[in-house]
Every structure is written in structure tokens, then in C-alpha cells.
Design a protein around this motif. Structure first.
Motif, PDB file in Angstrom:
ATOM      1  N   GLU A  15      38.697  48.512  89.212  1.00 50.00           N
ATOM      2  CA  GLU A  15      37.746  48.432  88.094  1.00 50.00           C
ATOM      3  C   GLU A  15      36.389  47.913  88.582  1.00 50.00           C
ATOM      4  O   GLU A  15      35.332  48.382  88.117  1.00 50.00           O
ATOM      5  CB  GLU A  15      38.291  47.517  86.997  1.00 50.00           C
ATOM      6  N   THR A  16      36.408  46.951  89.511  1.00 53.00           N
ATOM      7  CA  THR A  16      35.155  46.434  90.071  1.00 53.00           C
ATOM      8  C   THR A  16      34.403  47.532  90.814  1.00 53.00           C
ATOM      9  O   THR A  16      33.177  47.660  90.701  1.00 53.00           O
ATOM     10  CB  THR A  16      35.448  45.259  91.019  1.00 53.00           C
ATOM     11  N   TRP A  17      35.147  48.324  91.571  1.00 54.90           N
ATOM     12  CA  TRP A  17      34.542  49.445  92.299  1.00 54.90           C
ATOM     13  C   TRP A  17      33.928  50.440  91.322  1.00 54.90           C
ATOM     14  O   TRP A  17      32.787  50.867  91.489  1.00 54.90           O
ATOM     15  CB  TRP A  17      35.592  50.106  93.182  1.00 54.90           C
ATOM     16  N   LEU A  18      34.665  50.791  90.291  1.00 53.59           N
ATOM     17  CA  LEU A  18      34.181  51.785  89.336  1.00 53.59           C
ATOM     18  C   LEU A  18      32.947  51.264  88.587  1.00 53.59           C
ATOM     19  O   LEU A  18      32.018  52.043  88.282  1.00 53.59           O
ATOM     20  CB  LEU A  18      35.292  52.144  88.358  1.00 53.59           C
ATOM     21  N   ALA A  19      32.919  49.973  88.304  1.00 52.67           N
ATOM     22  CA  ALA A  19      31.742  49.402  87.642  1.00 52.67           C
ATOM     23  C   ALA A  19      30.523  49.440  88.560  1.00 52.67           C
ATOM     24  O   ALA A  19      29.391  49.665  88.104  1.00 52.67           O
ATOM     25  CB  ALA A  19      32.035  47.964  87.216  1.00 52.67           C
ATOM     26  N   ALA A  20      30.749  49.226  89.866  1.00 52.37           N
ATOM     27  CA  ALA A  20      29.645  49.235  90.823  1.00 52.37           C
ATOM     28  C   ALA A  20      29.171  50.654  91.128  1.00 52.37           C
ATOM     29  O   ALA A  20      27.974  50.875  91.368  1.00 52.37           O
ATOM     30  CB  ALA A  20      30.080  48.540  92.118  1.00 52.37           C
ATOM     31  N   GLU A  21      30.106  51.625  91.131  1.00 49.26           N
ATOM     32  CA  GLU A  21      29.773  53.015  91.454  1.00 49.26           C
ATOM     33  C   GLU A  21      30.411  53.943  90.426  1.00 49.26           C
ATOM     34  O   GLU A  21      31.394  54.646  90.725  1.00 49.26           O
ATOM     35  CB  GLU A  21      30.248  53.364  92.866  1.00 49.26           C
ATOM     36  N   PRO A  22      29.887  53.970  89.202  1.00 48.68           N
ATOM     37  CA  PRO A  22      30.544  54.722  88.123  1.00 48.68           C
ATOM     38  C   PRO A  22      30.585  56.231  88.344  1.00 48.68           C
ATOM     39  O   PRO A  22      31.362  56.913  87.676  1.00 48.68           O
ATOM     40  CB  PRO A  22      29.699  54.373  86.888  1.00 48.68           C
ATOM     41  N   LYS A  23      29.785  56.738  89.264  1.00 50.06           N
ATOM     42  CA  LYS A  23      29.777  58.180  89.523  1.00 50.06           C
ATOM     43  C   LYS A  23      30.574  58.555  90.770  1.00 50.06           C
ATOM     44  O   LYS A  23      30.583  59.712  91.178  1.00 50.06           O
ATOM     45  CB  LYS A  23      28.341  58.686  89.655  1.00 50.06           C
ATOM     46  N   ASN A  24      31.252  57.589  91.374  1.00 54.24           N
ATOM     47  CA  ASN A  24      32.031  57.873  92.579  1.00 54.24           C
ATOM     48  C   ASN A  24      33.341  58.557  92.190  1.00 54.24           C
ATOM     49  O   ASN A  24      34.182  57.971  91.493  1.00 54.24           O
ATOM     50  CB  ASN A  24      32.312  56.574  93.344  1.00 54.24           C
ATOM     51  N   ALA A  25      33.513  59.803  92.622  1.00 54.69           N
ATOM     52  CA  ALA A  25      34.694  60.583  92.239  1.00 54.69           C
ATOM     53  C   ALA A  25      35.977  59.953  92.770  1.00 54.69           C
ATOM     54  O   ALA A  25      37.013  59.942  92.076  1.00 54.69           O
ATOM     55  CB  ALA A  25      34.563  62.012  92.757  1.00 54.69           C
TER      56      ALA A  25
END
Length: 323
Positions: free
Chosen positions: A70-80
Motif C-alpha cells: 500500500e505504501t508503494w502504491l501510494a508513492a507510485e499510483p501509476k506503477n503497473a
């Protein structure tokens, strides 16, 4: 005359990464809440779908107990890749809840719907990756009706991306098992059809042995550990004529035609199924070949279904080496 020394077998190693040190480092990063190593690993893996699926699945198990993805997705929301891992992680969490609830207790269907939507977002974010569709095939088991109106569509989408996707085939095989939404016959039909259509050197033929383990698990649960025999024949589950023939056929289709060289990490789990089946079917030559390629790399399942996993692996490896 020189005396030929027998090679000492390598130690038995229950390493889930099967020697993939890059994966080990990324999973350790997850434990300390660091997502950058995970991102770099998946980016470097590219579209090697079998290896990517293996890595994503194990990363998801590592991430399920933390908020790293979730931390990763918040930092890079467009990362597939972050979306694909988030979907796989939510599937692991969902099954964890199902196990805690207990067999026969319905999982909250709204929660299942939310995980499905997460998988569909991942599929949209990374349209060429088969993993989100394999995740959907996994989730389908938790619907009361088996998501029957959607399972065929999800299966077709996976095949468009990778017609030989081992994880996707394994998940649909389990969907068709008697433990979930099918029967032993439906499960075996699916496994044999996939094995017959597999390209030479593909690991897909081992689906037949995975099906036999699934049947064993189902019947063993029903008989509370008493000896399991094959239905209709009364012969032993592992070594009746068809079981023995199918072990030989899987070896011929897979190991007998694959290129020389070590088995990659993403095939080690399936190779343990073949080694186990060959041992119990009384096929020491095929078992010895599988053990040689495994080089000590062991997994708990299926060995744990027939005894202590490490003791089973060690005993059978020694036994077939002297057969």
C-alpha cells in the motif's frame, strides 16, 4: 584401479525462493517496510511470465501481513507492477480470512467483490500480464456459485496472454476439484486435456499429478487419515495402472523433451510433485531423474500429505538412488 566415489547428495533445503537470491532480498525488504527493492525486481523481471508469476506470488505472501505494498502504491499510483502485486496480496489476505473462518463458512461476498475489482484494476494497469487473471481464477473459488458467469471469460483472458501459464492452470484445476466447485472427473479431464495440448518441454503435464494429490487430500480428509484407495478400482491411490502410466507420460512430455540444464526456480514446485508421484508409483528411474534436477530443493507440499516432508524427501531420494 581408481575407486569411483558416490556423490554425496546435497542437503535438503526448504527455501521458498529456490536459490533466487534477488527474490530473497526483495522479500526481506518487505519485512522492513521497504518497497523500492520490490519495484526494481519486478521491473528487471520484465515479461518472463513464469518467473514473474513465481516472484509475484511469493512477494504477495510476504506482503500480506504488512502495509508495504500500500505504501508503494501510494508513492507510485501509476506503477503497473504495484497494482499487480496489490491484487495478488489482497487475494492472499482474502484466503487467509477464509481459512481462519473455517471450512464451510461463507466468506463475506462484498469483500470478495472488492478483491475482484482490485484484480481488474491490475489487469487494466498491466494489460499484457497474465497474473491478474490468475488471481481472479483463484478468487472465483470463494464465490458461493463459483462465479460461474465469469470464470470462462477470466480463463480466456489468461490464455490470450500466456496459453501455457502454469499458475493459472493450477488455479483452475483447483476450482474444478471436488473440494471446491467441481468433481474428481472434471478436474482430471481438465488436467489431461491441458497435458495433451502442452508443448514439448512444458511443465503443464504435471497437472495430472497435482490432480492426484488434490484427490488424495479430499479423500484423506473424508476418511480421517485411513489408507486412500482409488475410486472404483480398489487399488492403491498412487500405484494403480493408470497412475503409473501417467507418471511415465508426464516424464516423457516434460523432462524427456526439455533442454538440458538446471530446472529454474519457477518449476521447482511442480518438479517436487513429479518426484513424489514417481516415488509412490514405483518408478525409481523417473524419481531419481527428478531428484537430480531438484538438487536438494524441496517444498512441503505434496510431501507433507504423506508424512513428515523432510523425512519423506530424504528417505525417497536415498531409496531411489540405490534402486
Amino acid at each position: 584401479m581408481a575407486v569411483r566415489r558416490r556423490r554425496t547428495p546435497p542437503p535438503v533445503r526448504f527455501d521458498p525462493d529456490f536459490g533466487d537470491r534477488s527474490l530473497t532480498a526483495a522479500r526481506q525488504d518487505i519485512v522492513i517496510g521497504r518497497w523500492q527493492g520490490v519495484r526494481d525486481l519486478l521491473q528487471a523481471t520484465g515479461n518472463a511470465w513464469a518467473l514473474r508469476t513465481h516472484r509475484t506470488r511469493l512477494l504477495a505472501h510476504a506482503a500480506a501481513g504488512s502495509s508495504t505494498v500500500e505504501t508503494w502504491l501510494a508513492a507510485e499510483p501509476k506503477n503497473a507492477d504495484a497494482h499487480v502485486l496489490k491484487a495478488a496480496t489482497d487475494v492472499v489476505r482474502l484466503f487467509g480470512r477464509a481459512v481462519m473462518a473455517g471450512r464451510g463458512i461463507t466468506v463475506d461476498q462484498d469483500r470478495v467483490d472488492r478483491v475482484v475489482r482490485c484484480c481488474l484494476r491490475a489487469a487494466e494497469a498491466c494489460p499484457s500480464d497474465p497474473m491478474p487473471w490468475a488471481s481472479l481464477l483463484t478468487v472465483a473459488r470463494l464465490y458461493e456459485d463459483g462465479a460461474r458467469c465469469r470464470i470462462t471469460q477470466w480463463w480466456d483472458e489468461l490464455l490470450r496472454r500466456d496459453p501455457h501459464h502454469m499458475e493459472g492452470h493450477t488455479q483452475l484445476l483447483r476450482y474444478y476439484s471436488a473440494r471446491w466447485h467441481g468433481t474428481h472427473g472434471t478436474m482430471y479431464d481438465f488436467a489431461r486435456d491441458a497435458a495433451g495440448a502442452a508443448t514439448p518441454g512444458s511443465s503443464l503435464p504435471v497437472l495430472v499429478q497435482i490432480a492426484r494429490v488434490e484427490e488424495y487430500r479430499y479423500v484423506s480428509d473424508a476418511t480421517h487419515g485411513r489408507p486412500v484407495v482409488a475410486p472404483r478400482t480398489g487399488q492403491q491411490h498412487w500405484d494403480h495402472e493408470l497412475a503409473v502410466t501417467e507418471v511415465r507420460r508426464t516424464w516423457e512430455r516434460w523432462l524427456g523433451t526439455r533442454a538440458a540444464g538446471p530446472v529454474p526456480p519457477e518449476e521447482v514446485g511442480e518438479l517436487n510433485y513429479l518426484a513424489h508421484a514417481a516415488c509412490y508409483a514405483g518408478r525409481p528411474a523417473e524419481a531419481a531423474d527428478a531428484f537430480r534436477l531438484l538438487d536438494g530443493r524441496a517444498v512441503r507440499v505434496p510431501w507433507s500429505y504423506t508424512g513428515d516432508a523432510e523425512a519423506q524427501f530424504t528417505r525417497w531420494r536415498r531409496q531411489v538412488a540405490t534402486a
